[in-house]
Design an enzyme around this catalytic site. Sequence first.
Site, short mmCIF file in Angstrom:
data_model
loop_
_atom_site.label_atom_id
_atom_site.label_comp_id
_atom_site.label_asym_id
_atom_site.label_seq_id
_atom_site.Cartn_x
_atom_site.Cartn_y
_atom_site.Cartn_z
N ASP A 164 15.89 42.35 43.07
CA ASP A 164 17.22 42.31 43.71
C ASP A 164 17.35 43.23 44.92
O ASP A 164 17.37 44.46 44.79
CB ASP A 164 18.31 42.67 42.70
CG ASP A 164 18.21 41.87 41.40
OD1 ASP A 164 17.07 41.56 40.97
OD2 ASP A 164 19.25 41.57 40.81
N HIS A 205 18.15 35.24 35.66
CA HIS A 205 19.07 36.31 36.04
C HIS A 205 19.98 36.59 34.86
O HIS A 205 20.91 35.83 34.58
CB HIS A 205 19.87 35.85 37.26
CG HIS A 205 20.59 36.94 37.96
ND1 HIS A 205 19.96 37.82 38.80
CD2 HIS A 205 21.89 37.33 37.93
CE1 HIS A 205 20.84 38.68 39.28
NE2 HIS A 205 22.02 38.42 38.75
N HIS A 227 18.61 41.10 37.64
CA HIS A 227 20.02 41.41 37.42
C HIS A 227 20.29 42.85 36.96
O HIS A 227 21.27 43.44 37.40
CB HIS A 227 20.71 40.44 36.45
CG HIS A 227 22.14 40.79 36.15
ND1 HIS A 227 23.13 40.70 37.10
CD2 HIS A 227 22.75 41.24 35.02
CE1 HIS A 227 24.29 41.07 36.55
NE2 HIS A 227 24.09 41.40 35.29
N GLU A 229 21.06 38.24 45.82
CA GLU A 229 22.51 38.12 45.55
C GLU A 229 23.29 39.41 45.80
O GLU A 229 24.52 39.39 45.77
CB GLU A 229 22.75 37.65 44.11
CG GLU A 229 22.34 38.67 43.08
CD GLU A 229 23.24 38.68 41.85
OE1 GLU A 229 24.04 37.77 41.67
OE2 GLU A 229 23.10 39.64 41.07
N ASN A 230 22.60 40.54 46.02
CA ASN A 230 23.30 41.80 46.31
C ASN A 230 22.99 42.31 47.72
O ASN A 230 23.20 43.48 48.02
CB ASN A 230 22.89 42.89 45.31
CG ASN A 230 23.14 42.49 43.87
OD1 ASN A 230 22.21 42.40 43.08
ND2 ASN A 230 24.38 42.27 43.53
N ASN A 261 25.10 35.97 39.46
CA ASN A 261 26.55 36.08 39.30
C ASN A 261 27.27 36.50 40.58
O ASN A 261 28.46 36.30 40.71
CB ASN A 261 26.88 37.05 38.16
CG ASN A 261 26.21 38.39 38.33
OD1 ASN A 261 24.99 38.47 38.50
ND2 ASN A 261 26.97 39.46 38.31
N HIS A 262 26.55 37.10 41.53
CA HIS A 262 27.18 37.50 42.79
C HIS A 262 26.97 36.48 43.92
O HIS A 262 27.34 36.75 45.06
CB HIS A 262 26.65 38.87 43.25
CG HIS A 262 27.16 40.00 42.42
ND1 HIS A 262 28.47 40.39 42.40
CD2 HIS A 262 26.52 40.81 41.53
CE1 HIS A 262 28.63 41.40 41.55
NE2 HIS A 262 27.45 41.68 41.01
N HIS A 267 18.64 45.57 37.58
CA HIS A 267 18.22 46.51 38.63
C HIS A 267 17.35 47.65 38.10
O HIS A 267 17.11 48.62 38.81
CB HIS A 267 19.43 47.09 39.40
CG HIS A 267 20.17 46.06 40.20
ND1 HIS A 267 21.08 46.39 41.18
CD2 HIS A 267 20.13 44.71 40.17
CE1 HIS A 267 21.59 45.28 41.71
NE2 HIS A 267 21.02 44.26 41.11
#
Length: 266
Positions: free
Chosen positions: A8, A151, A176, A39-40, A67-68, A178
């Site tokens: 991520d 994820h 997810h 996604e982040n 999810n992001h 991290h």
Amino acid sequence: MRVLFIGDIVGAPGREIVRERLADLVSTKQIDLVIANGENSAAGFGITPRIAEELFSYGIDVLSGGNHSWDKREILEFMPHEPRLLRPANFPEGSPGAGVYMGTARNGVKYAVINVQGRVFMASNDDPFRETDSLLASLPLDVSFVLIDMHAETTSEKIAFGWYVDGRVTAVVGTHTHVTTADERVLPRGTAYITDVGMTGPHDGVIGMDRVAIVKKFLDGMPARFEVAQGNVQMNCVLIETDDVGPRNGGRLQAKSIERVCLRID
Ligand code: FE2
């Protein structure tokens, strides 16, 4: 065949280390395909079209999400036009974009990247296990390398998923949380597995975000704005190697090894 998966990417520090280190890693390790979870990458929350293009320009071939994925509004219109940018395949029917991408790696091997999201302590999406079954059944037979980004929040859901697809895909990488797990292995039927690849970004915060605000939030529970942390920037990845002409399982390349790679800026 050698494939790099980058954990991520968080905010500007995460993008910066990819820009500084990826090209050199790809040439020294002779990497044929680079996949990353993005996604982040926009200040910790979501991804924008400009940032997706920036990450592709650094040498990433496919970007997965989670999810992001929808945190930045402008990505909704962009995603259907950029098939290399994935969101989880088990999102509700009608969600923009797709959860699978097929392409040809630099060594000529046809590959597929699948992105699914877990359901434990997360939104109640469709079943990622059965969704994966139908995606795998739909892949053309000449797609010989398959990687899944699972994820998910819990170790148990990711480990169960790894066993479920062992021998049917080349690799399952968890994302997810991290936080890198030390359980990378090749499962008995040839699927490379790790519960979480970890994060590409600043490690002196709380999973990438500024620690002062997060600690305060745990103390007072009040609404707060979180900013990306600074310092101790790491790029956490796994390198998956397969036999080029080695034993195949159901037409899919088996993994020979999976190795954690951690690069730092210093
Ligand atoms: Fe996530």
